[in-house]
Design an enzyme around this catalytic site. Structure first.
Site, PDB file in Angstrom:
ATOM      1  CG  ASP A 170      26.215   8.770   8.669  1.00 14.34           C
ATOM      2  OD1 ASP A 170      26.054   8.577   7.390  1.00 14.34           O
ATOM      3  OD2 ASP A 170      25.726   7.683   9.521  1.00 14.34           O
ATOM      4  CG  ASP A 193      29.021   7.204   6.104  1.00 11.15           C
ATOM      5  OD1 ASP A 193      29.689   6.162   5.507  1.00 11.15           O
ATOM      6  OD2 ASP A 193      28.262   7.611   5.509  1.00 11.15           O
ATOM      7  CG  HIS A 223      23.346   5.551   3.915  1.00 14.39           C
ATOM      8  ND1 HIS A 223      24.405   5.982   3.391  1.00 14.39           N
ATOM      9  CD2 HIS A 223      22.589   5.090   2.943  1.00 14.39           C
ATOM     10  CE1 HIS A 223      24.259   6.049   1.863  1.00 14.39           C
ATOM     11  NE2 HIS A 223      23.205   5.403   1.921  1.00 14.39           N
ATOM     12  CG  HIS A 267      19.540  11.811   0.404  1.00 15.61           C
ATOM     13  ND1 HIS A 267      19.747  11.886  -0.929  1.00 15.61           N
ATOM     14  CD2 HIS A 267      20.856  11.716   1.119  1.00 15.61           C
ATOM     15  CE1 HIS A 267      21.037  11.875  -1.092  1.00 15.61           C
ATOM     16  NE2 HIS A 267      21.664  12.006   0.098  1.00 15.61           N
ATOM     17  CG  HIS A 268      20.543   7.607   1.448  1.00 14.18           C
ATOM     18  ND1 HIS A 268      21.398   7.333   0.266  1.00 14.18           N
ATOM     19  CD2 HIS A 268      21.367   8.453   2.166  1.00 14.18           C
ATOM     20  CE1 HIS A 268      22.527   8.338   0.447  1.00 14.18           C
ATOM     21  NE2 HIS A 268      22.336   8.965   1.552  1.00 14.18           N
ATOM     22  CG  ASN A 318      28.074   5.603   1.852  1.00 11.95           C
ATOM     23  OD1 ASN A 318      27.561   5.797   3.131  1.00 11.95           O
ATOM     24  ND2 ASN A 318      28.066   6.605   1.264  1.00 11.95           N
ATOM     25  CG  HIS A 319      31.159   8.684   3.108  1.00 10.97           C
ATOM     26  ND1 HIS A 319      31.720   9.592   2.090  1.00 10.97           N
ATOM     27  CD2 HIS A 319      29.976   9.027   3.209  1.00 10.97           C
ATOM     28  CE1 HIS A 319      30.509  10.315   1.642  1.00 10.97           C
ATOM     29  NE2 HIS A 319      29.560  10.051   2.341  1.00 10.97           N
ATOM     30  CG  HIS A 358      23.755  12.683   6.356  1.00  9.89           C
ATOM     31  ND1 HIS A 358      24.390  13.428   5.445  1.00  9.89           N
ATOM     32  CD2 HIS A 358      24.307  11.450   6.615  1.00  9.89           C
ATOM     33  CE1 HIS A 358      25.404  12.615   5.088  1.00  9.89           C
ATOM     34  NE2 HIS A 358      25.406  11.533   5.711  1.00  9.89           N
ATOM     35  CE1 TYR A 396      29.779  11.613   5.111  1.00 10.71           C
ATOM     36  CE2 TYR A 396      30.684  11.327   7.561  1.00 10.71           C
ATOM     37  CZ  TYR A 396      29.615  11.400   6.247  1.00 10.71           C
ATOM     38  OH  TYR A 396      28.542  10.627   6.813  1.00 10.71           O
ATOM     39  CG  HIS A 416      26.269   3.152   6.650  1.00  9.70           C
ATOM     40  ND1 HIS A 416      26.601   4.071   7.585  1.00  9.70           N
ATOM     41  CD2 HIS A 416      26.345   3.832   5.476  1.00  9.70           C
ATOM     42  CE1 HIS A 416      26.690   5.176   6.978  1.00  9.70           C
ATOM     43  NE2 HIS A 416      26.691   5.189   5.684  1.00  9.70           N
TER      44      HIS A 416
END
Length: 469
Positions: A168, A197, A356, A328-329, A234-235, A358, A200, A319
């Site tokens: 990321d 990632d 994924h 988050h996630h 995902n990015h 952060h 971005y 990921h």
């Protein structure tokens, strides 16, 4: 006296092994008290030196390499020429040799909404010698550029090797701080395991693909000299039918090639490689992975192929984490965990690295595979055949840190901290490896979290025997 000293040294190593075995069983989760500013990290200005376009007409840029075959004797060299196709040939030669080899590649371009790429070159160099420094040259005339890389040692059970772990990343000031921190780490990584990632670009208006170019120039300073093993996040999806872009992963697959066919994979999103004493399996969190899908069938066939007497360390990259105690996630990886965790335990995978989220987190060795529809056993338990799960999606991207954690800290979580940083996995021999995580605000030699990893494929007596040698 020399024999006595040697015997004492062996005894000390055996005792250390026993202590480490006990320490891995300890369930004493830590939520770091370290607090850092959680403001969004700002992008580096476009005129920053890290985005500099190399001088000369049509000079190659965004140079990066990855492994080009299954065992480490091949390298894929990729680069972009902005003005015209130019040459797709790579010249290469071993250190202290005047004999130059030549490999011919190919060139492609793509369009994305209102963006047209430069000329993207991919060239695979095959049949290199192990553990050898090579120089290589791309481009022609006054614009030609020269780089180097070192091939890994021959695959074998006690071959030491050091990996960097980054995820990321993005292209902010913190991204630069993380990459610099990795480059200056006293324990020198030889290959980066990148858990997804990248640029971005999809976070910018209209999925601004110019941000793929700036990211490629930013990471060239490292990725042109050591392989980065790519995982799609995902990015990288870049699915935007509202912009007339219905094909997912288009920029990523055009720019970043991997040797997926060498492991009988049908897709660049899941594949495997051997490197030194490790067997690395890359999985895709954003491709179909349910039962009987191509990814499922490939992994079902792949895991039995791993020969732990040849490559004792089995590492999985993905990921989205299977275990995550941040808000988050939270539990996004649950469906993949339900499908694959039993295999990871059965085949004694050593570590699963993911991004994924952060932030940073390391798990205990746990599994949650006992549940059936009637027994109610749905809580992770200590399982010494299970992997350690490490989330390292803390490269420094513009979306900022994840700071909110689930409370109380779950028993499966050994250490967690909302900071940016990178990891180093230092393989010592077939039974012992050392992992350290470095937050990017500390001194280069400072580890905020670390663990000795004891290879669970080998019995405690075998681990002690190796340590005493």
């Amino acid at each position: 006296m020399g024999v006595l000293a040697r015997d004492l040294s062996c005894l000390v190593l055996v005792v250390v092994c026993l202590i480490l075995s006990v320490s891995e069983l300890c369930n004493c989760g830590i939520t770091s008290s370290y607090l850092r500013n959680d403001d969004l990290s700002l992008d580096m200005p476009l005129d920053s030196d890290v985005f500099r376009v190399p001088p000369g007409y049509n000079a190659p840029q965004q140079v990066h390499i990855t492994q080009g075959d299954h065992v480490g004797k091949g390298v894929i060299v990729s680069w972009v020429t902005p003005d015209e196709p130019g040459s797709s040939t790579v010249l290469y030669w071993a250190e202290n040799s005047q004999l130059k080899g030549r490999a011919d590649g190919f060139v492609l371009t793509y369009k994305y909404f209102n963006y047209t790429s430069g000329y993207i070159h991919h060239c695979t160099i095959n049949n290199l010698e192990f553990d050898t420094k090579y120089y290589y040259e791309v481009g022609i005339g006054n614009s030609a550029r020269q780089f180097w890389f070192r091939t890994p040692p021959k695959v074998g059970p006690d071959v030491p090797y050091t990996f960097g772990l980054i995820g990321d990343l993005g292209q902010t000031h913190d991204s630069n701080r993380t990459l610099t921190h990795y480059e200056l780490n006293p324990t020198k990584g030889q290959t980066v395991l990148f858990v997804g990632d990248l640029s971005y670009a999809d976070d910018y208006p209209f999925h601004d693909n110019n941000r793929w170019d700036t990211w490629g120039r930013f990471t060239e300073r490292n990725a042109a000299y050591q392989p980065w093993i790519w995982t799609a996040g995902n990015h990288e999806i870049d699915f935007a039918p509202n912009l007339g872009e219905p094909i997912p992963f288009k920029p990523y697959t055009n720019r970043y090639h991997v040797p997926y066919k060498a492991s009988d994979s049908t897709s660049p999103f899941w594949y495997s490689i051997k490197r030194a004493s490790t067997y690395i399996i890359v999985m895709s969190s954003y491709s179909a992975y349910g039962k009987y899908t191509p990814q499922y069938k490939w992994l079902e066939n792949e895991l039995p192929k791993v020969n732990r007497t040849e490559t004792p360390w089995l590492i999985v990259l993905m990921h989205s984490p299977l275990y995550n105690s941040y808000v988050h996630h939270y539990m996004e990886g649950e469906t993949m965990r339900v499908i694959y965790e039993e295999w990871f335990v059965e085949y004694k995978v050593d570590v699963v690295f993911a991004g994924h989220v952060h932030a940073y987190e390391r798990s205990e060795r746990v599994s949650n595979i006992a549940y059936n529809i009637v027994n109610g056993l749905c809580t992770p338990i200590s399982d010494q055949s299970a992997p350690v799960y490490i989330t390292i999606g803390d490269g420094g991207n513009l979306e900022g840190l994840v700071t909110e954690m689930t409370e109380p800290q779950p028993s499966y979580s050994a250490y967690r901290e909302a900071s940016f940083g990178h990891g180093i996995l230092d393989i010592k021999n077939r039974t012992h490896a050392y992992f350290g995580w470095n937050r990017n605000q500390d001194g280069y030699a400072v580890e905020a979290d670390s663990i000795w990893l004891l290879n669970r494929y080998w019995s405690p007596s075998e681990r002690s025997s190796v340590a005493a040698q």
